[in-house]
Motif scaffolding. Structure first.
Motif, mmCIF file in Angstrom:
data_model
loop_
_atom_site.group_PDB
_atom_site.id
_atom_site.type_symbol
_atom_site.label_atom_id
_atom_site.label_comp_id
_atom_site.label_asym_id
_atom_site.label_seq_id
_atom_site.Cartn_x
_atom_site.Cartn_y
_atom_site.Cartn_z
ATOM 1 N N SER A 1 -7.141 5.410 -10.489
ATOM 2 C CA SER A 1 -6.793 4.169 -10.810
ATOM 3 C C SER A 1 -7.849 3.052 -10.147
ATOM 4 C CB SER A 1 -6.924 3.871 -8.449
ATOM 5 O OG SER A 1 -6.497 4.842 -7.610
ATOM 6 N N ILE B 1 -11.881 7.546 -0.676
ATOM 7 C CA ILE B 1 -11.296 6.515 -0.869
ATOM 8 C C ILE B 1 -10.745 6.657 0.357
ATOM 9 C CG2 ILE B 1 -9.728 8.824 -0.774
ATOM 10 C CD1 ILE B 1 -8.761 5.476 -2.837
ATOM 11 N N GLN C 1 -11.469 2.407 1.821
ATOM 12 C CA GLN C 1 -10.182 1.527 1.768
ATOM 13 C C GLN C 1 -9.108 2.491 2.273
ATOM 14 O OE1 GLN C 1 -11.027 0.155 0.078
ATOM 15 N NE2 GLN C 1 -12.350 0.203 -2.010
ATOM 16 N N TYR C 2 -8.618 3.180 2.599
ATOM 17 C CA TYR C 2 -7.704 3.858 3.287
ATOM 18 C C TYR C 2 -7.817 3.368 5.567
ATOM 19 C CZ TYR C 2 -6.230 7.556 0.831
ATOM 20 O OH TYR C 2 -5.351 7.546 -1.338
ATOM 21 N N GLU D 1 -7.410 -0.217 5.211
ATOM 22 C CA GLU D 1 -6.179 -1.497 5.716
ATOM 23 C C GLU D 1 -5.463 -0.561 6.666
ATOM 24 O OE1 GLU D 1 -4.447 -1.290 1.444
ATOM 25 O OE2 GLU D 1 -2.615 -0.769 2.730
ATOM 26 N N VAL E 1 -2.888 5.510 4.375
ATOM 27 C CA VAL E 1 -2.820 4.941 5.345
ATOM 28 C C VAL E 1 -2.401 5.036 6.056
ATOM 29 C CG1 VAL E 1 -2.426 2.412 6.234
ATOM 30 C CG2 VAL E 1 -3.791 2.797 3.379
ATOM 31 N N ARG E 2 -1.840 5.213 6.646
ATOM 32 C CA ARG E 2 -0.205 6.248 7.063
ATOM 33 C C ARG E 2 -1.141 6.912 8.221
ATOM 34 N NH1 ARG E 2 5.389 5.438 8.111
ATOM 35 N NH2 ARG E 2 6.259 7.026 8.937
ATOM 36 N N ILE F 1 11.179 9.351 9.146
ATOM 37 C CA ILE F 1 12.147 8.628 7.709
ATOM 38 C C ILE F 1 12.832 10.418 7.591
ATOM 39 C CG2 ILE F 1 11.961 7.657 5.279
ATOM 40 C CD1 ILE F 1 9.295 6.520 6.652
ATOM 41 N N LEU G 1 15.986 16.955 -2.402
ATOM 42 C CA LEU G 1 16.704 17.237 -4.060
ATOM 43 C C LEU G 1 15.698 18.124 -4.674
ATOM 44 C CD1 LEU G 1 15.746 12.998 -3.893
ATOM 45 C CD2 LEU G 1 17.983 13.708 -3.696
ATOM 46 N N LYS H 1 -0.455 -2.330 -6.624
ATOM 47 C CA LYS H 1 -0.703 -3.381 -5.061
ATOM 48 C C LYS H 1 -1.885 -4.780 -5.976
ATOM 49 C CE LYS H 1 -0.980 -1.552 -1.779
ATOM 50 N NZ LYS H 1 -2.237 -0.545 -0.522
ATOM 51 N N SER I 1 -6.327 0.024 -0.033
ATOM 52 C CA SER I 1 -5.865 1.201 -0.699
ATOM 53 C C SER I 1 -5.074 0.995 -2.155
ATOM 54 C CB SER I 1 -5.045 1.907 0.048
ATOM 55 O OG SER I 1 -4.572 2.793 0.061
ATOM 56 N N PRO I 2 -5.430 1.726 -2.717
ATOM 57 C CA PRO I 2 -5.040 1.692 -4.558
ATOM 58 C C PRO I 2 -3.139 2.672 -3.972
ATOM 59 C CG PRO I 2 -6.207 3.137 -4.331
ATOM 60 C CD PRO I 2 -6.680 3.093 -3.350
ATOM 61 N N LEU I 3 -3.207 2.954 -2.901
ATOM 62 C CA LEU I 3 -1.305 3.659 -2.588
ATOM 63 C C LEU I 3 -0.661 3.091 -2.140
ATOM 64 C CD1 LEU I 3 -2.859 6.712 -2.121
ATOM 65 C CD2 LEU I 3 -2.594 6.062 -4.304
ATOM 66 N N GLU J 1 2.591 3.017 0.550
ATOM 67 C CA GLU J 1 2.403 4.234 1.367
ATOM 68 C C GLU J 1 4.462 4.087 1.646
ATOM 69 O OE1 GLU J 1 -0.054 5.588 3.890
ATOM 70 O OE2 GLU J 1 -1.256 5.101 2.403
ATOM 71 N N GLU J 2 4.759 5.194 1.818
ATOM 72 C CA GLU J 2 5.831 4.831 3.019
ATOM 73 C C GLU J 2 7.117 3.644 3.654
ATOM 74 O OE1 GLU J 2 7.333 8.462 4.947
ATOM 75 O OE2 GLU J 2 6.619 9.599 3.468
ATOM 76 N N ARG J 3 7.708 3.253 3.229
ATOM 77 C CA ARG J 3 8.019 1.883 3.889
ATOM 78 C C ARG J 3 6.850 0.612 3.510
ATOM 79 N NH1 ARG J 3 12.443 3.261 3.854
ATOM 80 N NH2 ARG J 3 14.220 4.278 5.371
ATOM 81 N N LEU K 1 15.658 8.005 -6.036
ATOM 82 C CA LEU K 1 16.324 8.361 -4.444
ATOM 83 C C LEU K 1 15.617 9.037 -4.219
ATOM 84 C CD1 LEU K 1 18.616 8.891 -3.000
ATOM 85 C CD2 LEU K 1 19.637 11.187 -3.965
ATOM 86 N N ARG K 2 14.370 10.112 -4.624
ATOM 87 C CA ARG K 2 13.279 10.797 -4.071
ATOM 88 C C ARG K 2 12.345 9.845 -3.576
ATOM 89 N NH1 ARG K 2 12.295 16.046 -6.180
ATOM 90 N NH2 ARG K 2 13.199 15.586 -8.438
ATOM 91 N N HIS L 1 12.469 6.066 -0.266
ATOM 92 C CA HIS L 1 12.108 6.402 1.446
ATOM 93 C C HIS L 1 10.767 5.242 1.060
ATOM 94 C CE1 HIS L 1 9.979 9.555 0.323
ATOM 95 N NE2 HIS L 1 9.386 9.971 1.027
#
Lengths: 574, 191
Positions: A165, A236, A239-240, A243, A309-310, A324, A329, B54, B61-63, B65-67, B81-82, B85
């Motif tokens: 990162s 890391i 950080q999560y 946030e 984070v989630r 979700i 695919l 970001k 966080s450097p990531l 997230e979903e949604r 498409l992958r 979400h």
């Protein structure tokens, strides 16, 4: 000056600013760029060593010689270097010594997701863990100070998300660090039992002192917030946490070994519920719990993969995870590039229905269909010893249907010792060295057989043919992997012998050449036999009722023309 | 300002990393905090690649997230498409209408999904579909696909054209500055 820096670049900058004189490494994702960036500084001697053990030993030598030294590797590389690691803990250092190890939670590019923090604990070496690029730089510099102050090597642990990162870093000047005087001291540097027993006492004293002082280290800090939730975390995961739960109280550990026990007790006492949020193993959690402190950790978090984070939010706030719907695919696994020299060997091996012990490198990708090239992949160098083991378990006739495949860099790393074993113990394995003149997967690093150092200077070329002969291999053959006929003949001959053989398949990595040859196309003569599809070339695509070559991907290597029996593949424009 | 989250997806070798580097350069010069996470090593070899960008007042966080993404910039439509979400409900998908077959499709084990663009539109109200590969070919170099797409993205992100052009000058190899600036403007002025 502020600069956006990759975590790995920040580590290199930290080494530079700390006045490092010697930096060594063997490439490995996610650590590779560190030493590439280090090599750009003229003031630092940098090298790619043949493997991590040698890299560690060179760095130890430099440290005892009085210089600040850094050695860099990925997590599995630390296994290779574990032997010197455990004993340099006893000898301590002269010039500061930082051992940089990059873990890969989630296995983006690794064969396991081991947690290097266990090494710090079992080798009794302090370990720092940065949480962004600025800390990566700062902690490396601090590591050198700590190393010299406590006469200990210092581990700095990165993880993929920190290494790869980018975040903002404040750049400073290089410190002027003089070489420390060298003084012969066999009680400190010669680890025979009599001396080592005494040094072990020194090590325990050092770690006790460090553990006590950890409570007042600036890099361990409490960020008070709402005291209903208290979280101990590092790297890391910090950080999560910030946030996901910005209101919570957080004890951020900059040093993950030894732990600041008083600080932890104080923090635990003041918060209602204590959580430990750490990726991979419950290293902090088990120590906290063994102090008699009630905490929640791996009860709600997995030891597998990365956090997010989630994940932190849903585990701690018990918030319902919104489901979700994701479409199923086709996967897009990494593949051997168009023009890859390995493809020719795998194609013929597949045709001859050979089994293979495999190894670590781009060629591991040949395991997947349609090439189906290898049966195993364990660690660097394992293909050679494992081929020998297969023979000793099931006999020579069985073994004649097997080969070992290994890359040039990997062979030098640790394949050569396996080959010595085959000769010494009368094995008959056939070992194929896929010599693409570089360390491919990690992004083209030089090694002892490329004729160049990390700084691009000319170097003696290790001759793999002569090396194989020198260890006693009588049958050494060199083939062009794109000469499919010759490859087939040589493979048949060598695997049928009652002696060990080495086949060196020599052709440079397709990505090394900047020049793009004219691309190929498929003409109306195509009879849809599907032979070219067996090459697994990303540029050759099966469509509903035809096969086409994607001109944006084709690199013009022409391997497909050699498998086509209808002469339907021609150069564009012919 | 609230953190802006961008997800850049594509196939290894398409030049997604350069795009994120230019964005990073622009926003750091605006004085924002910024974090970017990228993929190296194994995942580059023709596999799916994803870069997270970001920026805002403070980024942890450097990531993404979903949604969580404000913008999804997709260099390839199956990858769009992958990752669809990952978009917020009101997020924008910028999709390069290019098809790169993954190995299971190439060897005929699986099929490249049909009507991908329709499926993307079902999942996202704001889509911008563009054939950037053809535009790149017209400009004479398929490699500038990334700066064309960056040009389109830049329009959604705001900031002045000059700021973007300056960043391109600082980031891309000097020989390719003019071509990349031209490609950027082509993307920026589309629609």
């Amino acid at each position: 000056m502020k600069k956006l820096m990759l975590g790995n670049e920040a580590v290199a900058r930290g080494a530079y600013e700390a006045g490092v004189k010697v930096a060594t490494a063997y490439p490995g994702t996610p650590s590779t760029e560190i030493t590439e960036f280090v090599a750009k500084y003229d003031e630092i001697y940098a090298e790619w060593s043949p493997n991590e053990k040698v890299a560690m030993e060179v760095a130890i030598g430099a440290s005892i010689g009085g210089a600040r030294a850094m050695v860099t590797m990925k997590h599995v590389g630390l296994n290779v270097a574990a032997d010197p690691l455990f004993t340099v803990s006893y000898t301590g250092v002269n010039g500061g010594l930082v051992i940089l190890v990059a873990d890969d939670p989630g296995m983006h590019s690794s064969q396991n997701e081991q947690d290097s923090r266990y090494y710090a604990r079992s080798a009794h070496i302090p370990m720092l863990e940065p949480a962004d690029s600025q800390e990566a730089k700062d902690f490396v510099k601090f590591g050198f100070k700590l190393s010299e102050e406590y006469d200990t090597p210092v581990l700095v642990r990165m993880t993929t998300r920190i290494s790869h990162s980018q975040s903002i870093v404040e750049i400073k000047e290089r410190e002027n660090i003089e070489l420390k005087p060298y003084k012969k001291d066999i009680a400190k540097y010669v680890m025979m039992p009599g001396m080592a027993i005494k040094r072990h006492i020194v090590v325990e004293d050092r770690m006790n002192k460090l553990a006590e002082n950890a409570n007042s280290l600036e890099i361990n800090r409490i960020e008070w917030g709402d005291k209903k939730i208290g979280i101990i975390t590092s790297g890391i995961a910090y950080q999560y946490v910030k946030e996901a739960l910005p209101e919570a109280s957080v004890l951020k550990l900059g040093m993950v070994h030894p732990l600041p026990k008083k600080m932890i007790k104080k923090f635990a006492k003041e918060v209602e519920t204590l959580y430990i949020v750490e990726e991979l193993e419950p290293v902090i959690e088990e120590q906290v719990k063994s102090m008699g402190i009630k905490a929640i950790g791996k009860e709600i978090f997995s030891v597998q993969g990365e956090l997010s984070v989630r994940k932190v939010l849903s585990a701690i706030s018990k918030e319902e995870k919104k489901v979700i719907n994701k479409e199923i695919l086709p996967n897009r696994p990494p593949v051997l590039c168009p023009g890859c020299p390995h493809r020719g060997i795998y194609y013929v091996m597949n045709k001859l229905k050979l089994h293979a012990t495999g190894d670590i490198g781009c060629y591991t990708l040949g395991a997947l269909p349609p090439l189906d090239g290898i049966d195993t992949c364990v660690c660097m160098g394992a293909s050679v010893g494992m081929a020998h083991g297969i023979e000793k378990a099931r006999g020579r006739d069985f073994s004649k249907n097997w080969v070992g495949v290994i890359g040039d860099s990997t062979f030098i790393h640790s394949g050569i010792t396996g080959l010595i074993d085959i000769i010494y113990n009368k094995g008959i394995s056939t070992i194929i060295i896929l010599d693409n003149s570089t360390t491919g997967m990690t992004g083209h690093q030089d090694h002892p057989a490329t004729g160049k150092t990390i700084k691009g200077e000319p170097a003696p070329i290790l001759n793999l043919v002569e090396l194989s002969k020198a260890v006693g291999v009588k049958n050494v053959r060199v083939v062009d992997p794109f000469d499919l006929k010759e490859v087939e003949v040589v493979l048949k001959e060598e695997t049928s012998k009652d002696e060990a053989s080495v086949i060196i398949a020599s052709r440079p990595c397709a990505l090394l050449s900047k020049k793009k040859d004219p691309v190929y196309k498929i003409t109306d003569s195509c009879v849809m036999c599907g032979l070219c599809l067996k090459l697994g070339c990303p540029a050759i695509e099966k469509q509903t009722n035809k096969v086409v070559i994607n001109d944006a991907l084709c690199n013009g290597c022409g391997l497909c023309t050699k498998v086509c029996k209808s002469n339907a593949i021609v150069r564009e424009g012919e | 300002m609230n953190t802006k989250n961008i997800l850049i997806v594509g196939v290894g070798g398409q030049g997604t990393l350069l795009t994120s580097r230019i964005i990073g350069d622009v926003v750091i010069n605006k004085g924002y905090d910024v974090k970017m996470s990228e993929v190296h090593g194994m995942a580059q070899r023709g596999g799916s690649v994803v870069t997270h960008v970001k920026y805002g007042d403070k980024v942890y966080s450097p990531l993404v997230e979903e949604r969580g993404a404000d913008v999804l910039l997709a260099f390839e439509k199956l990858e769009a498409l992958r990752w669809i979400h990952y978009l917020k409900e009101d997020g924008i998908a910028i999709v390069n209408d290019q098809e790169i077959n993954p190995m299971p499709v190439i060897i005929g084990a699986e099929e490249y999904p049909e009507d991908i663009i329709e499926k993307i539109k079902e999942n996202c109200k704001n889509t911008y579909i563009v054939d950037a590969l053809s535009i790149a070919k017209n400009l004479g170099n398929i490699k500038v696909l990334n700066t064309i797409l960056l040009g389109i993205l830049a329009k959604y992100l705001g900031l002045s054209v000059d700021e973007w052009k300056d960043a391109i000058e600082r980031v891309v190899p000097s020989k390719t500055i003019e071509l990349n600036k031209k490609a950027f403007l082509t993307g920026y002025n589309l629609k």
